[in-house]
Design an enzyme around this catalytic site. Sequence first.
Site: not given
Length: 731
Positions: A494, A277, A490
């Site tokens: 996600d 990410d 985070d």
Amino acid sequence: MHKKNTVEPIISKSYREIIQQHVFTLFNGINVILAIFVFFTGSYRNMLFMITVILNMLIGLFQEIRSKHMLDKLSLLNQSKIHILKDNQEVEVYIQDVEEKDILVLHAGDEICCDGHILSGNIECNESMLTGESDAIYKKENDTLLSGSFVVSGKCYMMADKVGQDTYSYSILKHAKRFKRYPSQLRDSIDTIIKWCTYILIPLGCTLFIKQLIKTNYTTATLNTVAAVVGMIPEGLVFLTSVALAISSFKLAKQDVLVQELYCIETLARTDTLCLDKTGTLTQGKLSVCHVEALEKVDGIIGDMMQALPDDNATAVALRTYFNKQNHNKVISFVPFSSQRKYSSVTFEDGEYKLGAYSYIAKNKSIRVEKQIEEYTKQAMRVVVLMKNDFVLAYICLRDELRPDAKDTLNFFKKQGVDIKLISGDDPKTVQALAKKAGFESESIDMSCVQDVESVVDSYSIFGRVTPEQKKELVLALKKRNKTVAMTGDGVNDVMALKEADCSIAMGSGSQACKSVASLVLLENQMNALPVILYQGRCVINNIQRTASLFLVKTLFSIGLSLLTLVCLKNYPFKPIQLTLISALATGIPSFILTLEPNGSIVKGDFLKNVFSKAIPGAVCVILSVIGVSIVGHFVPVSSSQYSTMCTILAGVNALVVLIRVCVPMTTLRKTLVVVMCSIFLCAMVLFKHFFYIVNLTWYQVVYVVINICLIPYILNVVSFWVKYKIRNFK
């Protein structure tokens, strides 16, 4: 007094579980029973194998408990917190300190830790951990909230009605959240070995004892059977795997990496695809407004919007810091930001204002506006627009700096042959520009225009405008292609992808929902810890793979010789103490040293195939040597003691030759290990021969043993070539 939100700790094993794993095991039980049988024969020295069993147990307990202390200490730093109202003030407490009737303040990214209902406010809630449905559910005043779900957007005040073990989700989450069974070739392979050894050991041992008892006396039958069964038990294999993983987790804890699932260390070592990410993972997650192109006066409008919206993500924080002026417009309604929508909106008396990604807000897109946005995104800026009635009022550019260790980490994984996928909800051009800064050259794709994830997963490595659902689909698509996928993240967007990944890694500064489903947590957000984790995983796999072959040599030849004893051999060729000596020098001591040795080589091949390809030649060589001694006994006189002595010498030398082959390429430590083990074996054969039931041989018996020893390397080479050929062609 109100109940507290306490549940059983589930990050590390309990002391009870550790003791059960190392003390009350099937193989330990079998060893104790065998020792009792030997005790009643009066041959106490043949009980020496129990020293090895006890040492294995004590070392395993020590390492596991040491690892538990470190993990528990580290997990305190990662304890989930929640905001509650105390004396009309918002304070942060640990979730286990939440009590019934407390009023919780829920923000985006918070994991709901108890059951309750909304007193005021509204949120969008993801209940996928409970229902499997990934769509965000709108919750308003008086609606019920369940623990285990998490807040996607919005803010609300919630009354805690049920806490701890009284919650609806407790029984589900206790098993599903932390104890997801992560894929592990190492665990599954060792389980397979243990299962088949168990199936074979008991019936074969009983049959062997009956046959020996018929042909000899109780003492001889017992000692021969005990020797055979002890040889079949690969108890050290389970012990060493547990110790290796415990030591790795201990070392990672020192690097501020919280291991929430032991076998994920191995999984990361086998990872061939790493999904990163961008925000908060590749970058620092600290956005700041770097440029504003306003077509109208917007400071007061955006200030009013940010005052009305409950958003507290990185973008919202940056906008509140920059746009602190307010017009004090009356708010009619608002819609908070979510990863699905990609925008937030506030309706004032003069109309609705939207703030977010242009491609998601605009009904009729303008080529001029898109070109303007592209100019900014090429400079690695994130662009949000303020719009009213499909007209752009301002371009707001934000910048997020790369983590200092991002470039080195990406380069490391590229050199290791790991395929990297950058996945972000940002504009693909922004992600591409940032990736270029990190030394990652690749084309990007806008996933907002993609319906079928499967069609693009192989062609691109940078994905922008990705929804949370698409992140999950990307991970699943990669797994369909037999990829071992690691995912870092985070944020709440996600979570679904992290749950599906083979190895999930959360940043310590990430949302509680994100950290709760991750198998690893980087407490200091340190990207440079990923290579360390990979290295530790490789050490575990490579060393266990190497030492497992040593254990299986003994197991395989013990099974083979037991079967031959049932069919054609007069007696089992070894006494327990003789096998204990061979096992200690060629397997026990070396395997413990080799398991703790640094070994970061790339993991190749299938675990079972690699292990058996190295173990079978050694086992076959011992069996052939024993058959050779039996044949010699048909032509020249060989007493039972001489027969046992010849077999012990040949099996010992064979085991040491296998050890030498396993230690190639030689290092100073390995050379020392081989020399010491060979020296001890020689001393045992010469200086302590009576203790180990070694007797003098005749000249022709010595000649045969010497010739056989000289042939061992050649026999191993021939059998190794044949085994590798068969395994290579085995489907």
